[in-house]
Design an enzyme around this catalytic site. Structure first.
Site, PDB file in Angstrom:
ATOM      1  N   ASP A 195       8.409  74.495  59.557  1.00  0.00           N
ATOM      2  CA  ASP A 195       8.015  75.823  59.760  1.00  0.00           C
ATOM      3  C   ASP A 195       7.033  75.616  61.124  1.00  0.00           C
ATOM      4  O   ASP A 195       6.674  76.847  61.514  1.00  0.00           O
ATOM      5  CB  ASP A 195       7.327  76.302  58.549  1.00  0.00           C
ATOM      6  CG  ASP A 195       8.487  76.619  57.508  1.00  0.00           C
ATOM      7  OD1 ASP A 195       9.611  76.558  57.777  1.00  0.00           O
ATOM      8  OD2 ASP A 195       7.750  76.786  56.301  1.00  0.00           O
TER       9      ASP A 195
ATOM     10  N   CYS B 263     -34.841  74.454  38.586  1.00  0.00           N
ATOM     11  CA  CYS B 263     -35.040  75.698  38.996  1.00  0.00           C
ATOM     12  C   CYS B 263     -35.854  76.358  37.734  1.00  0.00           C
ATOM     13  O   CYS B 263     -36.435  77.298  38.007  1.00  0.00           O
ATOM     14  CB  CYS B 263     -33.674  76.524  39.229  1.00  0.00           C
ATOM     15  SG  CYS B 263     -32.903  76.099  40.777  1.00  0.00           S
TER      16      CYS B 263
ATOM     17  N   SER C  11       9.505  72.731  47.993  1.00  0.00           N
ATOM     18  CA  SER C  11       9.994  72.312  46.698  1.00  0.00           C
ATOM     19  C   SER C  11       9.669  70.926  46.303  1.00  0.00           C
ATOM     20  O   SER C  11       9.160  70.715  44.951  1.00  0.00           O
ATOM     21  CB  SER C  11      11.288  72.479  46.326  1.00  0.00           C
ATOM     22  OG  SER C  11      12.311  71.703  47.315  1.00  0.00           O
TER      23      SER C  11
ATOM     24  N   GLU D 154     -32.205  80.874  42.750  1.00  0.00           N
ATOM     25  CA  GLU D 154     -33.226  81.302  42.106  1.00  0.00           C
ATOM     26  C   GLU D 154     -34.440  81.042  42.803  1.00  0.00           C
ATOM     27  O   GLU D 154     -35.360  82.014  42.918  1.00  0.00           O
ATOM     28  CB  GLU D 154     -33.526  80.651  40.632  1.00  0.00           C
ATOM     29  CG  GLU D 154     -32.503  80.540  39.880  1.00  0.00           C
ATOM     30  CD  GLU D 154     -31.184  79.343  40.069  1.00  0.00           C
ATOM     31  OE1 GLU D 154     -31.058  79.006  41.092  1.00  0.00           O
ATOM     32  OE2 GLU D 154     -30.775  78.928  38.808  1.00  0.00           O
TER      33      GLU D 154
ATOM     34  N   ARG E  14      -5.421  84.456  59.431  1.00  0.00           N
ATOM     35  CA  ARG E  14      -5.294  85.387  60.232  1.00  0.00           C
ATOM     36  C   ARG E  14      -5.887  87.178  59.853  1.00  0.00           C
ATOM     37  O   ARG E  14      -5.124  87.993  60.399  1.00  0.00           O
ATOM     38  CB  ARG E  14      -3.910  85.526  60.595  1.00  0.00           C
ATOM     39  CG  ARG E  14      -3.421  84.264  61.205  1.00  0.00           C
ATOM     40  CD  ARG E  14      -1.997  84.138  61.887  1.00  0.00           C
ATOM     41  NE  ARG E  14      -1.107  84.304  60.743  1.00  0.00           N
ATOM     42  CZ  ARG E  14      -0.602  83.149  59.725  1.00  0.00           C
ATOM     43  NH1 ARG E  14      -1.167  82.022  60.173  1.00  0.00           N
ATOM     44  NH2 ARG E  14       0.340  83.412  58.710  1.00  0.00           N
TER      45      ARG E  14
ATOM     46  N   CYS F  93     -30.674  75.305  36.278  1.00  0.00           N
ATOM     47  CA  CYS F  93     -30.776  73.867  36.319  1.00  0.00           C
ATOM     48  C   CYS F  93     -31.948  73.466  35.623  1.00  0.00           C
ATOM     49  O   CYS F  93     -33.138  73.891  35.823  1.00  0.00           O
ATOM     50  CB  CYS F  93     -30.525  73.155  37.381  1.00  0.00           C
ATOM     51  SG  CYS F  93     -31.496  73.207  38.679  1.00  0.00           S
TER      52      CYS F  93
ATOM     53  N   SER G  50      13.511  81.238  56.234  1.00  0.00           N
ATOM     54  CA  SER G  50      12.890  82.006  55.381  1.00  0.00           C
ATOM     55  C   SER G  50      12.028  83.225  55.712  1.00  0.00           C
ATOM     56  O   SER G  50      11.521  83.870  54.886  1.00  0.00           O
ATOM     57  CB  SER G  50      11.814  80.915  54.702  1.00  0.00           C
ATOM     58  OG  SER G  50      10.850  80.578  55.468  1.00  0.00           O
TER      59      SER G  50
END
Length: 370
Positions: free
Chosen positions: A203, A87, A296, A56, A210, A78, A171
């Protein structure tokens, strides 16, 4: 006269501006503001950096003369002294005649006091414009300010029979390229991505974004014994790296990861990272929203401990069979009525895949370590 269509248009503008501060102000909220006179924007502002000018105040400064103008802001101004003055004082002093707000600030120090202060000053106040979108934008702030925890969204990819990989861990790829692009967009929408050390070992992911983006989330590894290899690909990616360990993690391994640029967070006893303690530390480190992309074991522990708020489950049109790896581990359920589930569910088709999105139903759980 400001029409409902105008209100939605200006609030959409505010939300777009607020999103530009993603990753720069957490755990504080994302806030934008526009000052309008005679249907035209004369000032724009956003909370650009942590501890900097509030939206603001920035918009009022950009507009200059605001007498008789209107201001649109996605979060209630606020009314208390923090890092900056209230504000509402700036809004009143500027001579603004109308304030349009997306949502009430859930911070107990504000919680409607800002709106009441403006009304007492004779300013017209209207609340609830695009409120659902405003709440979604600041879901991390709302969760943090009301509970001390970040907002956690769980992302998973599974076959139609709820399997995530073949028995040997293979996977790639259960879901389509279109779904994977959607996951990249999800990463941009969160302050951090979190996985367990098992995912890193299996992995060797980069865990960064990306797709074209100015923002790269923090990468968080839950790694009780600091087994993450110092030559892991994630050290070549974009974004900060936090590695959560226990006090029993070998000092030499911890030092090696620290030298690679990782920030080490000790959270837990001799065997397990205390997930709740870890999450409570994250807002202090600028993380209010987390995208959980774990395997998991960690996903199950987060679910059982009631630490997941929302789920994004991508389902590919394939079957992997009972010998393959499951989406979740044992949940120790005694009856169907006590099962975990989602509510406020939406289904979206992405190519041949389906995305199920929903909020986790609140339930009483016992906390178990991971």
């Amino acid at each position: 006269m400001t029409t409902d269509a105008d209100k939605r248009r200006f609030m959409s503008m505010v939300l777009s501006m607020a999103r530009r501060s993603r990753g720069k102000v957490s755990p504080n909220p994302l806030v934008g503001a526009v000052v309008v006179r005679d249907g035209k924007v004369i000032g724009r502002g956003r909370h650009a950096v942590y501890g900097g000018l509030h939206a603001e105040v920035a918009a009022i400064a950009d507009a200059g003369d605001c007498r008789g103008a209107e201001i649109f802001v996605n979060l209630e101004p606020c009314a208390h002294h923090g890092k900056t003055p209230p504000c509402v004082e700036a809004v009143i002093a500027a001579g603004i005649k109308s304030v349009y707000v997306g949502m009430v600030d859930p911070n107990p120090l504000v919680a409607g006091a800002g709106l009441e202060r403006l009304r007492r000053a004779g300013i017209y106040v209207e609340n609830g414009i695009l409120e659902e979108k405003c709440r979604d934008l600041n879901r991390g702030f709302v969760k943090y300010i009301t509970s001390g925890l970040p907002f956690v969204a769980w992302k998973a990819a599974a076959s139609l029979d709820g399997r995530t990989a073949l028995a040997d861990g293979q996977s790639k790829w259960i879901t389509s390229q279109a779904s994977r692009r959607c996951v990249q967009a999800l990463r941009v929408d969160h302050d951090a991505v979190m996985v367990g050390s098992g995912t890193v070992l299996a992995d060797n992911p980069r865990l960064d974004v990306r797709i074209p983006s100015r923002f790269h989330p923090v990468r968080i590894i839950v790694d009780s014994m600091a087994v993450t290899p110092p030559d892991a690909r994630l050290f070549n990616g974009n974004g900060k790296i936090f590695i959560a360990v226990t006090r029993n993690a070998p000092a030499a391994r911890v030092e090696a990861l620290s030298k690679k640029g990782a920030r080490i967070i000790e959270a837990g006893n001799e065997r397990h990272v205390d997930l709740s303690a870890l999450l409570r530390l994250l807002p202090r480190l600028g993380v209010a929203t987390v995208l959980l992309e774990s395997g998991s074991r960690l996903s199950t522990a987060m679910l059982i401990q009631g630490l997941i708020d929302e789920a994004f489950i991508f389902m590919g049109p394939i079957f992997l069979g009972g010998e393959s790896l499951p989406l979740l581990g044992p949940l120790d359920l005694k009856e169907i009525d006590g099962c975990y589930g989602l509510e406020d569910i939406t289904w979206r088709r992405i190519g041949d895949d389906m995305l199920c999105r929903g909020r986790l139903r609140v339930r009483d759980v016992d906390c178990l370590p991971v």
